[in-house]
Each structure stands twice: as structure tokens, then as C-alpha cells.
Design an enzyme around this catalytic site. Sequence first.
Site, PDB file in Angstrom:
ATOM      1  N   CYS A  42       0.834  -1.195   0.000  1.00 48.25           N
ATOM      2  CA  CYS A  42       0.000   0.000   0.000  1.00 48.25           C
ATOM      3  C   CYS A  42       0.874   1.252   0.000  1.00 48.25           C
ATOM      4  O   CYS A  42       1.992   1.253   0.512  1.00 48.25           O
ATOM      5  CB  CYS A  42      -0.916  -0.011   1.234  1.00 48.25           C
ATOM      6  SG  CYS A  42      -2.065   1.379   1.303  1.00 48.25           S
ATOM      7  N   ASP A  44       0.429   3.824   1.727  1.00 48.55           N
ATOM      8  CA  ASP A  44       0.359   4.471   3.041  1.00 48.55           C
ATOM      9  C   ASP A  44       1.752   4.893   3.523  1.00 48.55           C
ATOM     10  O   ASP A  44       2.685   4.082   3.549  1.00 48.55           O
ATOM     11  CB  ASP A  44      -0.273   3.503   4.050  1.00 48.55           C
ATOM     12  CG  ASP A  44      -0.704   4.201   5.331  1.00 48.55           C
ATOM     13  OD1 ASP A  44       0.163   4.784   6.008  1.00 48.55           O
ATOM     14  OD2 ASP A  44      -1.903   4.134   5.669  1.00 48.55           O
ATOM     15  N   ARG A  46       2.897   5.412   6.351  1.00 48.24           N
ATOM     16  CA  ARG A  46       3.352   4.805   7.603  1.00 48.24           C
ATOM     17  C   ARG A  46       3.963   3.422   7.402  1.00 48.24           C
ATOM     18  O   ARG A  46       4.527   2.856   8.348  1.00 48.24           O
ATOM     19  CB  ARG A  46       2.181   4.707   8.587  1.00 48.24           C
ATOM     20  CG  ARG A  46       1.538   6.035   8.940  1.00 48.24           C
ATOM     21  CD  ARG A  46       0.202   5.816   9.624  1.00 48.24           C
ATOM     22  NE  ARG A  46      -0.771   5.197   8.725  1.00 48.24           N
ATOM     23  CZ  ARG A  46      -1.989   4.814   9.085  1.00 48.24           C
ATOM     24  NH1 ARG A  46      -2.377   4.975  10.347  1.00 48.24           N
ATOM     25  NH2 ARG A  46      -2.818   4.270   8.201  1.00 48.24           N
ATOM     26  N   HIS A  98      -2.088  -3.962   5.142  1.00 51.37           N
ATOM     27  CA  HIS A  98      -1.860  -3.520   6.516  1.00 51.37           C
ATOM     28  C   HIS A  98      -3.177  -3.178   7.191  1.00 51.37           C
ATOM     29  O   HIS A  98      -4.111  -2.678   6.554  1.00 51.37           O
ATOM     30  CB  HIS A  98      -0.900  -2.322   6.560  1.00 51.37           C
ATOM     31  CG  HIS A  98      -1.470  -1.060   5.979  1.00 51.37           C
ATOM     32  ND1 HIS A  98      -2.092  -0.095   6.739  1.00 51.37           N
ATOM     33  CD2 HIS A  98      -1.521  -0.603   4.699  1.00 51.37           C
ATOM     34  CE1 HIS A  98      -2.492   0.900   5.971  1.00 51.37           C
ATOM     35  NE2 HIS A  98      -2.163   0.620   4.713  1.00 51.37           N
ATOM     36  N   CYS A 101      -5.889   0.177   6.914  1.00 52.17           N
ATOM     37  CA  CYS A 101      -5.743   0.653   5.533  1.00 52.17           C
ATOM     38  C   CYS A 101      -6.895   1.587   5.151  1.00 52.17           C
ATOM     39  O   CYS A 101      -8.072   1.211   5.237  1.00 52.17           O
ATOM     40  CB  CYS A 101      -5.694  -0.538   4.585  1.00 52.17           C
ATOM     41  SG  CYS A 101      -5.564  -0.089   2.841  1.00 52.17           S
TER      42      CYS A 101
END
Length: 209
Positions: A42, A44, A46, A98, A101
Site C-alpha cells: 500500500c 500508506d 506509515r 496492513h 488501511c
Amino acid sequence: MSLYESVFQNNREWVAQQLQEDPECFNEMAKGQAPEFLYIGCSDSRVQPEDFMGVKPGQVFVHRNIANLIPNNDLSAASVIQYAVEHLGVKHIIVCGHYGCGGIKAAMANKSLGTLNMWIRNIDDVYRLHRSEIESQPDDDAKFRRLVELNVEEQCLNIMKFEFIQRARQNGEYPRIHGWVYDIATGNVVDRKVDLNKYQEELELYRLD
């Protein structure tokens, strides 16, 4: 100094540190790459695979998008996977979702998100395929986490359907396909041990003669 400006200072310090540890590191890196892993994850901010995998530059080839999807009409994802398999010779393809998400959460919310809905529709398909299992979970958080896991499994299956993947696996045991889930709240990553053999009947529809 703004955060943007500090990036360049950080870069200079990082280069100096790398050269101190190995004066030839960048010369060696410029010669080419031979990664063992293709990581599909992803976007993302983080989730940083190089950090939680503990790998060095040149060891992992990376493709990222919202909710780590591999739609059958996504030329970008297909091109990355084919290049990694046929030209880089990766041994392991990892699909890593994750918990927490945003893409999965958006699909579950069923709201109008404009153009993004075209992408999220791929997650809606995963939900439709596994609706009874997801709805059987005890609460919304459990449903959310289970959809994250099932989405990873379905994307692994999508990879298996590529002709070039089937051809490569006919010629040997690689690439192996793995489904992972990363937990942002703990920093731990878990191999979901995705068993693609249970989809044998479906995969027969895509089998090469």
C-alpha cells in the site's frame, strides 16, 4: 529550515555516512540490481517495507498503490511484476496489506469518493466474494481486519492468473507468492501463509496448455 529544505541536508548527511561505511557502495549500486524480492504494498506513508524488512538497497523491488491491489487491467502493476520476474529474476513476490488501511476502510464505508471509487471497486469485489465470512465477524473492527487479510489473498490469486507467472512456475519453483499483513500498531509483519491450492479449480480456467 522547512521540512522540505531539510530533506536535502539529510541526503547529504546520509551520503557521507554511506561512503564512510563503504567508499564503493554507490559505484557498486550503479552497476545494476538483482533483488530477490518483489514487494507489492500500500502507498500508506506509515508503511515502509525497507525498514520493517531490514533490507538494503538492491534487495527488494517495490510497487505500491492504494490498498495493494493487482487488478487484471492495471498495466502498471502487470508491467512491474513481469519485469521483476522475467528480467530481474525475483524469487519471491510479496503482497503486503496492513491493518488500518484507508483504501479498505473507504470501500467498507460505501461513500461517493469521485474518481477514487473506480479503484475502490476492486475492493468491493473482494467484499462481495467473501461477504458471508466478513459479515460473520463479531464487530466492525474484526470485519475491517478480515477484509484486509482477504484482499491480500485475492491479490495473490490475481498474480497467479498472469500468463508469464504460470510460464515461469512451469519452468521451476520460482517465483513463490506470499501474502503478508503489517500491523501499524505493533510494527509486526505476519506471513498469512496463503494457500493458493484451494483455488486450483479457478486457476484451471487460466492454465496454459
